[in-house]
Motif scaffolding. Sequence first.
Motif, PDB file in Angstrom:
ATOM      1  N   LYS A 471       0.761  -1.297  -0.227  1.00 36.23           N
ATOM      2  CA  LYS A 471       0.109  -0.020  -0.012  1.00 36.23           C
ATOM      3  C   LYS A 471       0.794   1.294  -0.097  1.00 36.23           C
ATOM      4  O   LYS A 471       0.455   2.166  -0.628  1.00 36.23           O
ATOM      5  N   LEU A 472       1.973   1.263   0.888  1.00 39.85           N
ATOM      6  CA  LEU A 472       2.882   2.422   0.831  1.00 39.85           C
ATOM      7  C   LEU A 472       3.326   2.549  -0.507  1.00 39.85           C
ATOM      8  O   LEU A 472       3.521   3.676  -0.884  1.00 39.85           O
ATOM      9  N   ASN A 473       3.989   1.590  -1.234  1.00 41.69           N
ATOM     10  CA  ASN A 473       4.524   1.991  -2.581  1.00 41.69           C
ATOM     11  C   ASN A 473       3.659   2.330  -3.345  1.00 41.69           C
ATOM     12  O   ASN A 473       4.132   3.265  -4.320  1.00 41.69           O
ATOM     13  N   ASP A 474       2.332   1.938  -3.418  1.00 44.47           N
ATOM     14  CA  ASP A 474       1.412   2.324  -4.477  1.00 44.47           C
ATOM     15  C   ASP A 474       0.990   3.821  -4.287  1.00 44.47           C
ATOM     16  O   ASP A 474       1.139   4.551  -5.074  1.00 44.47           O
ATOM     17  N   ILE A 475       0.707   4.199  -2.946  1.00 49.40           N
ATOM     18  CA  ILE A 475       0.390   5.526  -2.868  1.00 49.40           C
ATOM     19  C   ILE A 475       1.635   6.466  -2.924  1.00 49.40           C
ATOM     20  O   ILE A 475       1.323   7.869  -3.306  1.00 49.40           O
ATOM     21  N   CYS A 476       2.830   6.065  -2.882  1.00 50.06           N
ATOM     22  CA  CYS A 476       3.885   6.953  -2.891  1.00 50.06           C
ATOM     23  C   CYS A 476       4.477   7.024  -4.594  1.00 50.06           C
ATOM     24  O   CYS A 476       5.418   7.744  -4.852  1.00 50.06           O
ATOM     25  N   ALA A 477       3.636   6.229  -5.252  1.00 51.55           N
ATOM     26  CA  ALA A 477       4.213   6.051  -6.663  1.00 51.55           C
ATOM     27  C   ALA A 477       4.223   7.307  -7.485  1.00 51.55           C
ATOM     28  O   ALA A 477       5.492   7.504  -8.270  1.00 51.55           O
ATOM     29  N   THR A 478       3.545   8.135  -7.387  1.00 54.27           N
ATOM     30  CA  THR A 478       3.494   9.549  -8.174  1.00 54.27           C
ATOM     31  C   THR A 478       4.385  10.419  -7.911  1.00 54.27           C
ATOM     32  O   THR A 478       4.836  11.368  -8.434  1.00 54.27           O
ATOM     33  N   GLY A 479       5.118  10.325  -6.521  1.00 51.75           N
ATOM     34  CA  GLY A 479       5.773  11.260  -6.086  1.00 51.75           C
ATOM     35  C   GLY A 479       5.209  12.449  -5.218  1.00 51.75           C
ATOM     36  O   GLY A 479       5.877  13.206  -4.522  1.00 51.75           O
ATOM     37  N   PHE A 480       3.854  12.208  -4.968  1.00 51.81           N
ATOM     38  CA  PHE A 480       3.293  13.194  -4.013  1.00 51.81           C
ATOM     39  C   PHE A 480       1.963  12.351  -3.774  1.00 51.81           C
ATOM     40  O   PHE A 480       1.432  11.674  -4.489  1.00 51.81           O
ATOM     41  N   ILE A 481       1.374  12.744  -2.583  1.00 52.34           N
ATOM     42  CA  ILE A 481       0.241  12.146  -1.865  1.00 52.34           C
ATOM     43  C   ILE A 481      -1.056  13.274  -1.926  1.00 52.34           C
ATOM     44  O   ILE A 481      -0.909  14.004  -1.493  1.00 52.34           O
ATOM     45  N   VAL A 482      -2.141  12.860  -2.398  1.00 51.25           N
ATOM     46  CA  VAL A 482      -3.433  13.408  -2.400  1.00 51.25           C
ATOM     47  C   VAL A 482      -4.285  12.926  -1.366  1.00 51.25           C
ATOM     48  O   VAL A 482      -4.528  11.736  -1.074  1.00 51.25           O
ATOM     49  N   TRP A 483      -4.765  13.813  -0.542  1.00 49.47           N
ATOM     50  CA  TRP A 483      -5.587  13.689   0.578  1.00 49.47           C
ATOM     51  C   TRP A 483      -6.763  12.720   0.110  1.00 49.47           C
ATOM     52  O   TRP A 483      -7.140  11.790   1.017  1.00 49.47           O
TER      53      TRP A 483
END
Length: 611
Positions: A471-483
Motif C-alpha cells: 500500500k505504501l509503495n502504491d500511494i507514493c508511486a506518483t511522487g506526491f500524495i493526494v488527500w
Amino acid sequence: MADHQDDEDLKLALKMSMQSNPPEPKRSKPIEEETGSGSQSGGSSGESPEAKSRRLQRELMAAAAEKRMSVLPKIPPVQPRAPAPPITVADKDRELVKSDIPLGSGDGDGDASGRELSPEESNQLFSMLFGNDVSKSILAQWTNQGIRFSPDPETTIGLVQHEGGPCGVLAALQAFVLKYLLYFPDEIGIASSSSGVRTSSKNRYVASDSFASVPEEAKTRALVRSMCEILFMCGNNNRTVIATLSTSEDSNTSQKHEAMAGGLPIESAADLQKILRIETFTTQSSALNKLEGTINAFQSRMGALLFLISALLSRGLDSVQTDRDDPNLPLVTAPFGHASQEIVNLLLCGEAVPNVFDGRIDFGGNMFLQGISKHVEVGFLTLLESLGFCTVGQNLKCPKWPIWVIGSESHYTVLFALDPSVQEENELELRESQIRRAFDARDQSGGGGFISVEAFHQVLQETNIRLPTEKLNDICATGFIVWSELWQVILELDRNLGGIKDSTGMMGKKVFDIYHFNGIAKSDINGGGQAMAVESGAVPTQRPRLTKLSVSVPPKWTPEEYMSSAMPSSSEKDSEVNQPKPAQHAPLVDCIRTRWSRATCSWAGDPPSIV
C-alpha cells in the motif's frame, strides 16, 4: 507731573500685592513721621491739601499691601522647564494608532470628546479602505448602512442589511451577537426561565428557539458586548480604539444621529477627517460604557463603516498592512464594493489576513502566505471550498461555538446551531481531524490537498499509521500524495494499523437541527419585480429570512462510495446506489458539507439563499 508719579506708585503697590514672594515694599518714611514733619513745616513746604491727601492715600495702600504680603506663604520661584521636542506626524501615528498608549487618559477612560485623525491618518485610512479611484455608488453603500436589528418578529435577533457591500461586517458582528444571545443569556440580562435556555443531559446549555421573545434591551446589550469583544480582539486584548461621529456627544436621540449622518457625504479622506472623533480605551468596562453611550451613532447610516474603522484603528493601520499579502489593494473590493476576506478575518480572529487555511505557508526567501493563526470563537465556511477554490482550515471550520459566517461569491450570511454538541466529534471525526490536521500542516500548496512523499512519511509517524509495504509503495508511486487517495486507504485500513475500518458501517452517524439567517432587505426588481411594481405601484422587497434545516450525516461510506462522490459516475443507477442524494439541495448545503461531509439537509418552504 505729580499726578503721573502718583499713578506709577499706585501701580507698583498693586503689583507688589499680587506677588507670591515680592521684594520689600518701597517706603520713604513712616506715616507718623511724615505727618509730624508736615505739621511742623506748616505751609512752608508748599504742599497743597489735594497733594497731601493723595500722598496719604498712597501710604495707606502701600501699608495694606505690605500687610497682605506678610501673611502669604513663601513659595519658591518656579524653575523654567526645558522645551519639549516637537512632535512629528510619524510620532503621533506611532503613539495613537499603532502602540498601546491610549488616546485618552492613562486609565483608559478616553477623552470626553476624542480627537481628530490627522490628515496623514485620514489619507492612509481612506486609501486602505477604498483605494484611490472609488466610485460614488460604493461610497454610498458604505455610508448608508446602520447596525440595526430586524423589526420582523420572525427575524428579530438578526441585523438587517439594506445596502450591498457591508454584509461582511454585519455577518461577522451577527455571529458574535448570536453567541451572547444563545449561550450567554445571563451576561445580557436574560433570565433562564424567560429565555427558554435549558440544561441538556450533558450539563450543557441548549438555547431556545423562541427568538421573538428576546427583549430589545437584551439585544442591545448583546450587540454592545459583541462590538467590545471584537474591537479588543483586534487590539490584541490590550486596548481598543472607538471611532464615533464628531457630534455624537451633542445628540442623545437616534433621530438626530440619523439626520446628522444622512447629511454627511463621504467622498474623500478630508470628509472622513471632518466627521470622525476617535478615543482609545485600555479597559473593557470603559469601552463598554463608551459604546453604550454612543450606540445611536452606530445605529445611524454610518454605523457599519464606523465599526469597521474602529476595528482597523484598534489593530493599527500599519499592522493591518503587515497582515495582508498585497497591501496595495483596497479592503473594499471593486467593482461592487464587497467586504474582502481580510475584513471578515479581521473581525473573526483579530488579524486582517487574506487566507482561510491554518497557520502560514512559507516558500523560502522571505516569501510566505498568512492564514488563521489561532482557534476562533465563531467560524467561517464558504461556497468557494465546495467549488475547489480554497480549503478552510480547522481553526475556522471548527470554532469554539457552533456559529459560522457563510461566504458565497457575493454575499455573507450566518449559520448557527442551538446545541453545542453538534461540534463534538465522534470516533470517525476525531480520527479524521487528527490525520487531516497533520496532513494540512505539511501541505505547501495553499490548500490544494497534496503533500510530498517526505512529508507523507512524517504524517504516518505522527498519526501512528502503519501501512503495509504494498500500500505504501502504491500511494507514493506518483511522487506526491493526494488527500482523497490517502483517506480512501485509511477507510479500509484495520484499526490495529491506525485505520478506521468499520465492519458495521454505522460509524459517524449524526442528526441535528441548524439555522440559517440572511439579513438582506432590499428592493427586488429581478424576476418580474418590475412588472409587479408597475401593476401594484410598489416594488417588492426581499426581507430578512431565518430558515431551520434538519441535517443528517449518514454512516461512513465505503471507499467506493467516497470516490463516487468525488468523481460522480455517468450512470444514474450507480449514482443512486453509491451516493446518498440530499433530500433537498441548495448552495448552502454545499457549504454545510464542507463541515460535515455527506450531510443531507431538508427544510420547509423556499430554499435558503446565500446571495
